[in-house]
Each structure stands twice: as structure tokens, then as C-alpha cells.
Design a protein around this motif. Structure first.
Motif, PDB file in Angstrom:
ATOM      1  N   PRO A   4       9.063  38.288  37.776  1.00 34.38           N
ATOM      2  CA  PRO A   4      10.352  38.327  37.068  1.00 34.38           C
ATOM      3  C   PRO A   4      11.514  38.332  38.047  1.00 34.38           C
ATOM      4  N   LEU A   5      12.624  37.770  37.647  1.00 31.47           N
ATOM      5  CA  LEU A   5      13.831  37.745  38.455  1.00 31.47           C
ATOM      6  C   LEU A   5      14.386  39.165  38.590  1.00 31.47           C
ATOM      7  N   LEU A   6      14.367  39.847  37.463  1.00 37.60           N
ATOM      8  CA  LEU A   6      14.888  41.202  37.453  1.00 37.60           C
ATOM      9  C   LEU A   6      13.874  42.117  36.803  1.00 37.60           C
ATOM     10  N   ASP A  83      23.733  36.515  45.237  1.00 38.03           N
ATOM     11  CA  ASP A  83      22.803  36.163  44.161  1.00 38.03           C
ATOM     12  C   ASP A  83      23.021  36.903  42.863  1.00 38.03           C
ATOM     13  N   LEU A  84      23.592  38.101  42.981  1.00 42.32           N
ATOM     14  CA  LEU A  84      23.724  38.956  41.800  1.00 42.32           C
ATOM     15  C   LEU A  84      25.204  39.271  41.608  1.00 42.32           C
ATOM     16  N   GLN A  85      25.802  38.706  40.576  1.00 42.82           N
ATOM     17  CA  GLN A  85      27.228  38.899  40.388  1.00 42.82           C
ATOM     18  C   GLN A  85      27.566  39.385  38.995  1.00 42.82           C
ATOM     19  N   LEU A 159      30.473  31.584  40.397  1.00 45.11           N
ATOM     20  CA  LEU A 159      29.688  30.352  40.481  1.00 45.11           C
ATOM     21  C   LEU A 159      29.684  29.749  41.872  1.00 45.11           C
ATOM     22  N   VAL A 160      30.807  29.915  42.600  1.00 50.91           N
ATOM     23  CA  VAL A 160      30.843  29.330  43.946  1.00 50.91           C
ATOM     24  C   VAL A 160      29.765  29.940  44.836  1.00 50.91           C
ATOM     25  N   LEU A 161      29.264  31.108  44.442  1.00 60.46           N
ATOM     26  CA  LEU A 161      28.252  31.766  45.253  1.00 60.46           C
ATOM     27  C   LEU A 161      26.841  31.366  44.844  1.00 60.46           C
ATOM     28  N   ARG A 162      26.749  30.497  43.824  1.00 61.75           N
ATOM     29  CA  ARG A 162      25.461  30.060  43.283  1.00 61.75           C
ATOM     30  C   ARG A 162      24.570  31.261  42.958  1.00 61.75           C
ATOM     31  N   PRO A 163      25.036  32.151  42.106  1.00 65.40           N
ATOM     32  CA  PRO A 163      24.248  33.346  41.808  1.00 65.40           C
ATOM     33  C   PRO A 163      22.985  33.012  41.001  1.00 65.40           C
ATOM     34  N   LYS A 164      21.984  33.843  41.141  1.00 63.45           N
ATOM     35  CA  LYS A 164      20.788  33.647  40.342  1.00 63.45           C
ATOM     36  C   LYS A 164      20.907  34.427  39.045  1.00 63.45           C
ATOM     37  N   LEU A 165      21.584  35.572  39.133  1.00 62.84           N
ATOM     38  CA  LEU A 165      21.742  36.413  37.954  1.00 62.84           C
ATOM     39  C   LEU A 165      23.189  36.842  37.805  1.00 62.84           C
ATOM     40  N   LEU A 166      23.684  36.705  36.590  1.00 60.61           N
ATOM     41  CA  LEU A 166      25.048  37.102  36.288  1.00 60.61           C
ATOM     42  C   LEU A 166      25.010  38.186  35.227  1.00 60.61           C
ATOM     43  N   VAL A 167      25.709  39.293  35.479  1.00 58.83           N
ATOM     44  CA  VAL A 167      25.805  40.340  34.464  1.00 58.83           C
ATOM     45  C   VAL A 167      27.201  40.250  33.861  1.00 58.83           C
TER      46      VAL A 167
END
Lengths: 311, 317, 275
Positions: A4-6, A83-85, A159-167
Motif C-alpha cells: 500500500p502507498l499509505l 511526495d506527500l503534500q 503538483l510541481v513537486l509530483r506528489p504521490k499522495l495529496l491530503v
């Protein structure tokens, strides 16, 4: 079986009040998982702990118990990764009023030392296109833009950071309906475009229905039901979820309900009820409910419920 | 029961005029629940304030309000003495606007009863107790002695309702009364409000941006945009057969449990523009024509008791 | 329509600003504007009333008061401004750290601030200056070192308020280090109160310096300072009204100018919300 991602493993967050004599568990032993390209909604009412859980996941809060794992590694509070924003509720206060939009978008890239000048510029422009904002907004300042535009900028700078997960914490609560739906449609499109996964915290069930695959319902710090959003909302297994859904008001006068089935009010978080925390308000409560807290169990495929009557 | 004729409210900063309400006319009938919807900035809250005679300093108002045989002039505070509190009750979203933080709940209600000549002394106290029970503010003995900050959000809202309805006004104006509340609490408060208002034959003007609340409560609906009423009609007409493009936009963009968002329904061409010679919604309207930009449309009855101000709408019927 | 905050520059601010600029220019241009050498003794012309040759009259040694006042302005303004700069630097750093980090650091810094604040500053200044033999730079140092607590409290308050805003949390999530958070994100947003406090601190420093001079501490004659000019003038108040009046008037105008400016700036930085 992919990882799992998270993953949260019985994570808890405790607040000490009254000069450290009393502890309130805002989040109590929550275990969740989210896979890549998944979209999870966290719903519940005041005091349910969804906001606190969001902050635990984002690494803004230290768990008092349990752990949060992101991409296989523990989340360290205070140490942030591209990755996590996170996107916050109030777009007006999420942006430093003295920094131009360009500065806002560059901030992450600059701090995490990603790419060179050319690459950064390219990412910024791509992000602006993704969120439907004109490139001439770069020289503007936050006070010159509207709430909807600001929220899109808040999205773009992650988005500029290409996150994998956004809260996202109540991302649409401060916006009017037309602007809300624009933002939600945008979010959906980003899953494919950026390979994004997100967790949305909201008190608005309809918003969750629109943009999430799965939903987790919380009550007084505990997870009481988790599952695919259509199943949970169409056939809820927990009586609280049913009560919540019954309180939802559809924008259609012909679907008007005359009396709600809501009973009672939220108990004092300092003295949560023993056993199942919902039992004082549940018309089906029996002795077992008053003494033993029910565990979260799989009822049907992927649909979990914490109730003695289910499964 | 109340007639609002050509209500206008503007603010001035130096020489520049900022109109908030451009010209609004409507009526509130006996025993009806009238919903007023619109986006933030549409002027709906200002309309509530105008009807209560509580316009902020610096506001310039025009028009007339007919209520109970009297003519009330907006902006002229003295017209409202004796009316506000007694014949028109009000509930706001922000409890700080209604409740005195340093006075006990019970006393605030008693005071309202005394000031408006309904009851005094022990009668007032008894009446207050009964009100507290009626509105679910229990245990009434305890709550009577408490201060607003000791109560939860939901309870405070109940107190505000009790306070507003203590003198049995003929009209209750509620501005976003449940917006800050949890879903389940909102459901309970709205039930209470609906029952009480129907029982006492009080008219209710309910202002909100939440279409679900309007659908649950209202008999008739007014839709406001940029300081004007763009659509007026029964709740069923407005929701099932909306005429104005803005109403349609609102309905289509409100997320629902039973429907997924329509793709493309929410593309905004321009963000809100406040200066215009024609229809104020034109910059965002997908169906705009030349006439929309040059002339302001009037409210026209397109159907029985259903009014819309849109050039495109007349012809589609 | 969003509430737009209208920042208006008031009349007060403009007047204050003009006066301050005039005073600073006069002080800087003292060599040019002075009609006489301020140290030039001319005992024959002692205690002359204001007239054509001497705009402000002469003192007990026949020195031109106008020129002495101009050179005195240099001292007063230098002390005022430099002492405030020192206080601002110390106060901002300490207050900023306390407000940002909270917890133990905050407690420690605040207790230290309380200690410094507890000292009656004027007496402390007088004692230290008397002990260490008055020199101008020492006066500046001492006034600065006793004047920072107020500003530290202010900055701490601002940083505490801003610490929990969403934009700061976002900055941290976007990778901002603590130091970047403090100087790039928080400080510019806290500048308003700092500038106001600094502007209002100058007259306090000037008055402190004048007080010192009056007691015979601080810069010694023959260097003219408004304070020691007043000290000289004490004996001659009855006979030569101009001797004390002009330095006194200058102190008054300078203090008033900075207060006007400071007050006006405070209004500028805290605009009332209008529609």
C-alpha cells in the motif's frame, strides 16, 4: 500483492489538557490503507478525529501510539517530502500574502532542491495548465485572486513537486457551488494526469461521493466503517453511517423527509461511552454494546464495519 | 404580510459607489417559508439586514418595506423600534451576533420577554423554562443558569431560536442558521425550526447557500445574483424546472449523493464581474447573446407564479 | 464582494514624516547650515538675545546657540536612531525565536526579558554611564540594551499568531526550514508592528539621552547635546529665556515628529476593514 502507498497501524493521537491531567484521544487506534491511484474520503462530524488523522498522515502531528507508513517508510513528523503534500481549507490564509504567485509555486521546488531553473519553469507552466490558470497570473499576488483561483494555486504548488499522495482538508468548504464543482472535476482529472492518490477530509457526503473510490467513517476518534463509497452510502452497515446518510439533505424538494431519525447528541469527548462509543444513541444497542468495543471486521468484499450486529 | 419594494443598498468609498443590492422587490406571505439563495456576495445577507433595520453604518439604502400596515424605510433605524424583536425575530449564523456572552441564557430570554411587554417577573421565568424545554435545551434548570460559551454549537443555535421566537413574532429571518453545524445536528435543528414555524403560523425567510436546506424547508424560493433577484417561484418549479442559467448552474454544480457530476457543466468562462451594462450573469453564461450584454433583463412571468429575468428564457417556454 | 482593506496614508503620517525628514536633514547638513562654529567662544557677546547675527541667541560663553542646536541634533538623532536599531535587532531575534519555537526556549527568553524589563531603565542607564565614563557609543549601547524587551514581546506575539496560520504550515510542508520560515515567511508579515515600535522608540531614546545630558552624563562639553545645553541653561533661565527654550523646543518637536509618524504608521498597518 502490491504494497500500500499509505498504511496506518493503530495510530492514535492524544491531547493533554487541564495541565496534563486529562488525556483526550482525538484519534484512537485507526488502521487504514490506501493503494496507488486510490482516492479515500474521511467523513465524520465534529470531534470525530478526521482532521487530526489527516495531520497525522501528513506528518504534521506526532502519534502518541501506532505508526503511519508512507511508501514503506515511517512518516517522521516535521520532516516533509515532496511526495506527500497537503491542501488546506481556507485558500485565503494558505498563501503568504507577501509572495507572488510565481514565488508560491517555486517554493517547494526551491526548498527540496528539485531540478534546475529550466526544469522548474517547465513544471510551473505545466501545473498552471493542469489547474486551468493563465500563465499571466504568475506576477499577481494572492489578494488579487478569487477564492477558487487561490485554491487552484494551492493545488498547483503541490503538483510541481509530483506528489504521490495529496491530503486535502475540506478543500471546497470555503467555496461556492459552481467553483466547488470545478475544483472537484479538476481533482478527478489529476488522478490520471499525475498518477495522483488523494485523501479528502470532508463533512460533505456528496463531495466525497463525487471524487472518492472509498470512504472511511469516523466517530469519536474511531473508524466505524470503511469501504467502497457506493456500497457504504447505498447500503451502510453501521447505524451511525445510516444516521449520517439520513441527515443528508438532497437538493430536491420531492425527496423531502419530514422527520429525521437522528437521536441524541455527541457525547463529551472527555468521557466517551464505554464499549461501542455510539451505543447511547443507537436504537439497537444491547448489553454487549455497552461493555465491549466492537472490532473493525470485513463484512463483504473490502467493506468493513465495527459493529456487533454486522458480519 | 411583508412587501419589499425596490430595495437598494450601496456602500461608498470616497466617490465610488459599490452597489450591494441593486433593486429587489418581493413579498413574504402569511405562514410561508421563503428561501433566499445565492452565492457569497450576491447580497442575500445584506437583504436580511435591511429587512431587520440593521444596515451597517455607511450604507445608503433606498426603497420601502411594507409590514403590518406600516411603511418601514430601510436605513431609517427608528422605523424599526418596537418591530424588531417583537414582530420580526432574527437568527444569525454567528452566535456572537445574537447572544450576549456575559449574560446567562435564561436571563437573556427573560429580558426579551420583559422588554417587549410579553411577560415579566416570575411569569417570564416560567415562560422561559417552558421555551427551553420546547426547544430541547435541557436540562432546562441547568441551562437557564449557563452562559453561551458553556454550550455546544448545536445548543447555542437552539437558544438563538428560542430567543428569536420567544415573543412569537410574525416573521422570523434566519441567515445561514445551520451552516456551521454538523449534519446530524443540522437535521435536528431544521426539524425543530420547521415544526415551530408551522405550529405558530410564523413566516420564515430562510437565507442560505445550501440547496439541500432550501429543498427541505421552503415553499417558495428567490434566487439572487449580483444584487438582483433573477428567479422567483415555488420550490418545485425552481428545482425541477429552473429558468435562469444561474439557477441551472447552481443545481448542476451542487454535488449529490445520487448523481455524478455532469462533465462540462461547471466550466466557468470568466470569474465574477461586477460592472456591467447588461445582464450581470452574461460573462459566465454559455447562452449569452448581443442583447444580454447591452440590456438588463426584467423579471418576467414565464409560468404561473414563476418569474425569471433572462432573455433566453422567455422564448424557450 | 470581499472586504477590501483600504490602506490610507493619513495626514498625521505625512506631517510626521515631513518633520522627521526635515530634522534628519538639518542634522546631516549641520556643517552647512550652521552660522557659526559651535565651539567658538566669544565672551564679549555672552547671553545675547536672538537677533540678526545669532538666530537663537548666544550662551554664557558667547557661543551661537543656533549652531550648537544643529550639532546637538546630530547627537540626539544618532543616539535615538542607533539605539533603536540595536534594540530592534536584539528584540526581533529574541522575540522571534521565543514566538516561533515556543516551549522551553520561549520560557527561557521570556523570563530573561522579564528580568531586563524589571530594571528601571533610566536609573540603570545613569548608573552604568556614571560607572563607565560617558562616551557616546556607550550611551547608545546602554539605551539599546535596555530598550529591547518591549519589542521582543511584540515580535513574540506576532510570531506566535502567525506560527499557526495555514500559510506557515504549508511552507513547512513545502520543505521550508525553520530559519527560512522565520526570516522569509514570518518576518515580512510581522514588519508592521516592528516598524511602528521602532519609530515610537526613537523619541524614548532621545529623551533618555537628553536626560543623561541634563544630569551631566553622556557626551561631555564641549560637544553640544540638547541635554547638556539645558543643564548649562538652568542658571540663566530668568535672564536668558532663549538659552533653555530653543534646545527644549527642539526636543519637543523631535519627539512629537516621531510620535506622529509612529502613530500614523500604526494606523497604516492596521487598517480598519471597510467594504
Amino acid at each position: 500483492m502490491t504494497e500500500p502507498l499509505l498504511l496506518t497501524n493503530k495510530v492514535s493521537a492524544q491531547y493533554l489538557i487541564d495541565s496534563k491531567k486529562i488525556a483526550i484521544k482525538a484519534v484512537d487506534g485507526v488502521s487504514l490503507q490506501l493503494f496507488s491511484s486510490g482516492s479515500l474520503g474521511l467523513v465524520g462530524e465534529s470531534g470525530c478525529g478526521k482532521t487530526t488523522l489527516g495531520r497525522l498522515i501528513a506528518g504534521l502531528l506526532k502519534p502518541s501510539d501506532g505508526s503511519v507508513m508512507f511508501r514503506g517508510r515511517p512518516v517522521v513528523p516535521g520532516q516533509h517530502l515532496p511526495d506527500l503534500q497537503m491542501v488546506f481549507q481556507d485558500p485565503y490564509s494558505s498563501l503568504n500574502p507577501r509572495i507572488s504567485i510565481q514565488g508560491q509555486l517555486e517554493e517547494g521546488l526551491r526548498n527540496f532542491r528539485l531540478g534546475d531553473r529550466a526544469m522548474r519553469l517547465q513544471r510551473i507552466n505545466e501545473a498552471l495548465v493542469s489547474v486551468d490558470m493563465p500563465s499571466d497570473c504568475l506576477s499577481s499576488y494572492p489578494h488579487q485572486l478569487s477564492g477558487g483561483q487561490l485554491q487552484r494555486i494551492c493545488l498547483a504548488r503541490t503538483l510541481v513537486l509530483r506528489p504521490k499522495l495529496l491530503v486535502l482538508d475540506e478543500p471546497t468548504s470555503a467555496l461556492d457551488a459552481p467553483v466547488q464543482s470545478q475544483l472537484l472535476a479538476l481533482l478527478l482529472s489529476l488522478i490520471d494526469e499525475y498518477g495522483l492518490s488523494y485523501i479528502i477530509i470532508s463533512h460533505n457526503l456528496a463531495v466525497i461521493r463525487q471524487v472518492c473510490d472509498s470512504v472511511a467513517v469516523m466517530y469519536l476518534g474511531r473508524l466505524i466503517e470503511v469501504g467502497p463509497v457506493a456500497k457504504v452510502f447505498n447500503s451502510p452497515r453501521h447505524f451511525y453511517t445510516a444516521m449520517l446518510l439520513d441527515s443528508y439533505l438532497p437538493p430536491d424538494p420531492l425527496l423531502r423527509k419530514n422527520k429525521t431519525s437522528v437521536k441524541g447528541t455527541l457525547p463529551n469527548p472527555l468521557k466517551p461511552p464505554a464499549g461501542c462509543r455510539f451505543h447511547p444513541r443507537c436504537s439497537h444497542a444491547v448489553t454487549r454494546c455497552r461493555t465491549t468495543p466492537p472490532l473493525l471486521r470485513e463484512v463483504v468484499d473490502d467493506h468493513f464495519c465495527a459493529c456487533h450486529f454486522s458480519g | 404580510m411583508m412587501q419589499v419594494a425596490d430595495l437598494k443598498v450601496s456602500f461608498y468609498a470616497g466617490r465610488k459607489e459599490y452597489p450591494v443590492i441593486r433593486s429587489v422587490s418581493f413579498e413574504i406571505r402569511q405562514e410561508e417559508i421563503l428561501g433566499l439563495v445565492g452565492e457569497s456576495g450576491s447580497g442575500k445577507s445584506m437583504t436580511a439586514l435591511a429587512l431587520m433595520g440593521l444596515l451597517p453604518a455607511g450604507a445608503k439604502a433606498g426603497g420601502k418595506i411594507g409590514f403590518g400596515g406600516k411603511i418601514l424605510t430601510p436605513g431609517n433605524e427608528s422605523d424599526w423600534s418596537g418591530v424588531r424583536g417583537r414582530e420580526i425575530g432574527m437568527v444569525f449564523q454567528e452566535h456572537a451576533a445574537c447572544l450576549n456572552p456575559v449574560m446567562k441564557i435564561g436571563r437573556q430570554i427573560c429580558e426579551s420577554l420583559e422588554v417587549n411587554g410579553i411577560a415579566s417577573g416570575t411569569t417570564a421565568i416560567k415562560k422561559t423554562r417552558r421555551l427551553l424545554e420546547r426547544f430541547g435545551i435541557e436540562p432546562s434548570k441547568l441551562r437557564f443558569e449557563q452562559y453561551p460559551h458553556q454550550l455546544s454549537g448545536g445548543l447555542r443555535q437552539r437558544v438563538m431560536l428560542a430567543l428569536a421566537l420567544a415573543c412569537e413574532p410574525r416573521l422570523l429571518i434566519a441567515d445561514e442558521p445551520t451552516t456551521a453545524l454538523d449534519l446530524t445536528i443540522q437535521a435536528q435543528i431544521l426539524d425543530l425550526l420547521y415544526e415551530t414555524v408551522r405550529e405558530k403560523s410564523t413566516s420564515l425567510l430562510l437565507i442560505t447557500h445550501d440547496l439541500g436546506v432550501v429543498a427541505r424547508m421552503a415553499d417558495r424560493v428567490l434566487v439572487m445574483y449580483a444584487g438582483k433577484i433573477v428567479e422567483k417561484g415555488s420550490v418545485v418549479d425552481i428545482f425541477r424546472a429552473p429558468g435562469h442559467p444561474f439557477t441551472k448552474l447552481l443545481l448542476e454544480s451542487t454535488p449529490r449523493l445520487d448523481r455524478t457530476l455532469k462533465k462540462g457543466a461547471h466550466i466557468l468562462e470568466n470569474e465574477q464581474v461586477w460592472e456591467n451594462r447588461g445582464c450581470f450573469f452574461a460573462p459566465r453564461c454559455t447562452k449569452r447573446r448581443k442583447i444580454c450584454v447591452s440590456t438588463v433583463p426584467e423579471l418576467v412571468e414565464i409560468h404561473k407564479s414563476h418569474f425569471v429575468s433572462c432573455f433566453n428564457c422567455k422564448e424557450s417556454i | 464582494m470581499r472586504n477590501k482593506q483600504h490602506k490610507q496614508i493619513g495626514f498625521k503620517t505625512v506631517v510626521g514624516l515631513i518633520l522627521v525628514l526635515a530634522l534628519v536633514s538639518a542634522a546631516l547638513l549641520a556643517p552647512v547650515l550652521a552660522t557659526h562654529d559651535p565651539h567658538l567662544i566669544d565672551t564679549e557677546n555672552w547671553l545675547q538675545p536672538p537677533g540678526a547675527g545669532h538666530f537663537f541667541g548666544t550662551d554664557r560663553l558667547g557661543r551661537d546657540i543656533f549652531s550648537r542646536v544643529l550639532y546637538g541634533a546630530r547627537v540626539s538623532l544618532a543616539v535615538g536612531i542607533l539605539a533603536v536599531v540595536l534594540a530592534v535587532i536584539i528584540g526581533t531575534v529574541l522575540g522571534g525565536f521565543a514566538g516561533y519555537y515556543g516551549g522551553l526556549a520561549d520560557m527561557a527568553i521570556m523570563r530573561f526579558t522579564d528580568v531586563v524589563l524589571a530594571f528601571p531603565s533610566l536609573f540603570l542607564i545613569i548608573t552604568l554611564v556614571a560607572l563607565f565614563d560617558a562616551e557616546l557609543w556607550l550611551v547608545i549601547l546602554i539605551i539599546g540594551l535596555t530598550g529591547w524587551p518591549r519589542l521582543a514581546r511584540l515580535v513574540r506575539g506576532e510570531f506566535m499568531r502567525l506560527r499557526n496560520t495555514d500559510f506557515l504550515v504549508s511552507a513547512r510542508m513545502l520543505g521550508s526550514s525553520h530559519s527560512r520560515a522565520m526570516y522569509y515567511h514570518l518576518l515580512p508579515n510581522a514588519l508592521g508592528p516592528i516598524i511602528v515600535s521602532a519609530t515610537l522608540g526613537v523619541p524614548a531614546a532621545i529623551l533618555a539621552e537628553a536626560g543623561l545630558g541634563y544630569f551631566g552624563l553622556g557626551a561631555q562639553p564641549p560637544v553640544p547635546t540638547w541635554g547638556n545645553m539645558l543643564r548649562d541653561a538652568q542658571l540663566y533661565i530668568r535672564q536668558a529665556w532663549w538659552y533653555a527654550t530653543f534646545p527644549g523646543l527642539c526636543i519637543f518637536i523631535t519627539v512629537m515628529a516621531f510620535n506622529l509618524l509612529g502613530d500614523g504608521l500604526r494606523g497604516y498597518f492596521n487598517p480598519r476593514q471597510k467594504v
